[in-house]
Motif scaffolding. Sequence first.
Motif, PDB file in Angstrom:
ATOM      1  N   MET A   5       0.831  -1.189   0.000  1.00  0.00           N
ATOM      2  CA  MET A   5       0.000   0.000   0.000  1.00  0.00           C
ATOM      3  C   MET A   5       0.867   1.240   0.000  1.00  0.00           C
ATOM      4  SD  MET A   5      -3.135  -0.571   2.552  1.00  0.00           S
ATOM      5  CE  MET A   5      -4.159  -1.975   2.323  1.00  0.00           C
ATOM      6  N   ASN A   6       0.400   2.247  -0.665  1.00  0.00           N
ATOM      7  CA  ASN A   6       1.169   3.477  -0.684  1.00  0.00           C
ATOM      8  C   ASN A   6       0.807   4.347   0.520  1.00  0.00           C
ATOM      9  OD1 ASN A   6      -1.180   4.903  -1.267  1.00  0.00           O
ATOM     10  ND2 ASN A   6      -0.873   4.740  -3.483  1.00  0.00           N
ATOM     11  N   ALA A   7       1.589   5.393   0.725  1.00  0.00           N
ATOM     12  CA  ALA A   7       1.391   6.262   1.882  1.00  0.00           C
ATOM     13  C   ALA A   7       0.022   6.929   1.860  1.00  0.00           C
ATOM     14  CB  ALA A   7       2.489   7.313   1.946  1.00  0.00           C
ATOM     15  N   MET A   8      -0.505   7.205   0.683  1.00  0.00           N
ATOM     16  CA  MET A   8      -1.785   7.888   0.577  1.00  0.00           C
ATOM     17  C   MET A   8      -2.926   7.021   1.087  1.00  0.00           C
ATOM     18  SD  MET A   8      -2.694  10.790  -0.099  1.00  0.00           S
ATOM     19  CE  MET A   8      -2.716  11.955  -1.401  1.00  0.00           C
ATOM     20  N   SER A   9      -2.905   5.712   0.774  1.00  0.00           N
ATOM     21  CA  SER A   9      -3.997   4.839   1.201  1.00  0.00           C
ATOM     22  C   SER A   9      -3.918   4.523   2.687  1.00  0.00           C
ATOM     23  CB  SER A   9      -4.009   3.561   0.368  1.00  0.00           C
ATOM     24  OG  SER A   9      -2.836   2.830   0.608  1.00  0.00           O
ATOM     25  N   ARG A  10      -2.755   4.739   3.306  1.00  0.00           N
ATOM     26  CA  ARG A  10      -2.583   4.470   4.731  1.00  0.00           C
ATOM     27  C   ARG A  10      -2.653   5.752   5.558  1.00  0.00           C
ATOM     28  NH1 ARG A  10      -3.203  -0.578   6.143  1.00  0.00           N
ATOM     29  NH2 ARG A  10      -1.719  -0.383   7.827  1.00  0.00           N
ATOM     30  N   SER A  11      -3.063   6.853   4.965  1.00  0.00           N
ATOM     31  CA  SER A  11      -3.085   8.112   5.687  1.00  0.00           C
ATOM     32  C   SER A  11      -4.140   8.095   6.792  1.00  0.00           C
ATOM     33  CB  SER A  11      -3.347   9.281   4.729  1.00  0.00           C
ATOM     34  OG  SER A  11      -4.634   9.152   4.195  1.00  0.00           O
ATOM     35  N   VAL A  12      -3.909   8.925   7.763  1.00  0.00           N
ATOM     36  CA  VAL A  12      -4.812   9.007   8.905  1.00  0.00           C
ATOM     37  C   VAL A  12      -6.113   9.677   8.478  1.00  0.00           C
ATOM     38  CG1 VAL A  12      -5.092   9.960  11.212  1.00  0.00           C
ATOM     39  CG2 VAL A  12      -2.855   9.174  10.476  1.00  0.00           C
ATOM     40  N   ASN A  13      -7.207   9.065   8.859  1.00  0.00           N
ATOM     41  CA  ASN A  13      -8.525   9.642   8.626  1.00  0.00           C
ATOM     42  C   ASN A  13      -8.974  10.210   9.971  1.00  0.00           C
ATOM     43  OD1 ASN A  13     -11.255  10.165   8.379  1.00  0.00           O
ATOM     44  ND2 ASN A  13     -11.666   8.331   7.175  1.00  0.00           N
ATOM     45  N   PRO A  14      -8.849  11.530  10.152  1.00  0.00           N
ATOM     46  CA  PRO A  14      -9.167  12.120  11.455  1.00  0.00           C
ATOM     47  C   PRO A  14     -10.611  11.846  11.901  1.00  0.00           C
ATOM     48  CG  PRO A  14      -8.159  13.750  10.012  1.00  0.00           C
ATOM     49  CD  PRO A  14      -8.403  12.530   9.191  1.00  0.00           C
ATOM     50  N   ALA A  15     -11.532  11.840  10.971  1.00  0.00           N
ATOM     51  CA  ALA A  15     -12.934  11.588  11.336  1.00  0.00           C
ATOM     52  C   ALA A  15     -13.101  10.166  11.857  1.00  0.00           C
ATOM     53  CB  ALA A  15     -13.840  11.829  10.136  1.00  0.00           C
ATOM     54  N   ALA A  16     -12.460   9.201  11.217  1.00  0.00           N
ATOM     55  CA  ALA A  16     -12.550   7.808  11.672  1.00  0.00           C
ATOM     56  C   ALA A  16     -11.883   7.652  13.026  1.00  0.00           C
ATOM     57  CB  ALA A  16     -11.917   6.875  10.646  1.00  0.00           C
ATOM     58  N   SER A  17     -10.771   8.321  13.216  1.00  0.00           N
ATOM     59  CA  SER A  17     -10.065   8.253  14.497  1.00  0.00           C
ATOM     60  C   SER A  17     -10.913   8.849  15.626  1.00  0.00           C
ATOM     61  CB  SER A  17      -8.726   8.983  14.392  1.00  0.00           C
ATOM     62  OG  SER A  17      -7.973   8.804  15.561  1.00  0.00           O
ATOM     63  N   ARG A  18     -11.556   9.992  15.357  1.00  0.00           N
ATOM     64  CA  ARG A  18     -12.446  10.609  16.360  1.00  0.00           C
ATOM     65  C   ARG A  18     -13.636   9.705  16.642  1.00  0.00           C
ATOM     66  NH1 ARG A  18     -11.255  15.172  13.448  1.00  0.00           N
ATOM     67  NH2 ARG A  18     -13.213  15.088  12.314  1.00  0.00           N
ATOM     68  N   ALA A  19     -14.183   9.096  15.595  1.00  0.00           N
ATOM     69  CA  ALA A  19     -15.326   8.197  15.771  1.00  0.00           C
ATOM     70  C   ALA A  19     -14.938   6.990  16.622  1.00  0.00           C
ATOM     71  CB  ALA A  19     -15.854   7.750  14.411  1.00  0.00           C
ATOM     72  N   LEU A  20     -13.726   6.475  16.428  1.00  0.00           N
ATOM     73  CA  LEU A  20     -13.245   5.356  17.234  1.00  0.00           C
ATOM     74  C   LEU A  20     -13.141   5.755  18.702  1.00  0.00           C
ATOM     75  CD1 LEU A  20     -12.097   2.481  17.495  1.00  0.00           C
ATOM     76  CD2 LEU A  20      -9.846   3.433  16.942  1.00  0.00           C
ATOM     77  N   THR A  21     -12.565   6.926  18.954  1.00  0.00           N
ATOM     78  CA  THR A  21     -12.433   7.421  20.320  1.00  0.00           C
ATOM     79  C   THR A  21     -13.807   7.616  20.964  1.00  0.00           C
ATOM     80  OG1 THR A  21     -10.356   8.515  19.739  1.00  0.00           O
ATOM     81  CG2 THR A  21     -11.452   9.277  21.744  1.00  0.00           C
ATOM     82  N   THR A  22     -14.760   8.153  20.221  1.00  0.00           N
ATOM     83  CA  THR A  22     -16.128   8.354  20.721  1.00  0.00           C
ATOM     84  C   THR A  22     -16.792   7.016  21.030  1.00  0.00           C
ATOM     85  OG1 THR A  22     -16.326  10.406  19.478  1.00  0.00           O
ATOM     86  CG2 THR A  22     -18.374   9.369  20.164  1.00  0.00           C
ATOM     87  N   CYS A  23     -16.599   6.065  20.158  1.00  0.00           N
ATOM     88  CA  CYS A  23     -17.177   4.728  20.334  1.00  0.00           C
ATOM     89  C   CYS A  23     -16.621   4.075  21.601  1.00  0.00           C
ATOM     90  CB  CYS A  23     -16.858   3.885  19.099  1.00  0.00           C
ATOM     91  SG  CYS A  23     -17.518   2.232  19.142  1.00  0.00           S
ATOM     92  N   ILE A  24     -15.332   4.182  21.810  1.00  0.00           N
ATOM     93  CA  ILE A  24     -14.702   3.634  23.019  1.00  0.00           C
ATOM     94  C   ILE A  24     -15.301   4.300  24.247  1.00  0.00           C
ATOM     95  CG2 ILE A  24     -12.538   3.507  24.319  1.00  0.00           C
ATOM     96  CD1 ILE A  24     -11.129   3.288  21.524  1.00  0.00           C
TER      97      ILE A  24
END
Length: 125
Positions: free
Chosen positions: A1-20
């Motif tokens: 995978m290239n760096a672009m496809s592995r980039s951080v998705n801030p919305a997904a990260s926030r959603a994960l934190t909210t879910c936890i």
Amino acid sequence: MNAMSRSVNPAASRALTTCIGRLEELVDQETEALSRNQPIDLQEFNHRKSRALLELSRMARAVPSENISTDARIGIIRLREKLQRNQSMLKTHISAVQTVAGLIAKAMSDAESDGTYSAPLGARV
């Protein structure tokens, strides 16, 4: 995978934190009710926890492990500790229920028995 496809998705990260956080709150509610010996619908809590865990697993798949935020990592550690305490409280609760059920079953059996087939006290069998 290239760096672009592995980039951080801030919305997904926030959603994960909210879910936890939601799952932590739910576990806290159940643990608190158990510790106060409050009436509790364990089936409902189990259903809600199952849904929350499903949501968490879906969110976790959306965020590669190397991109999980520090807040989410800390939340996971807290959640693990809270789940361990919750498990301990549930084991205590189940043990108490089993003890009471055993006492009730014995009392019912004793009440129904007229002693005909039971050994006299102190007799060797």
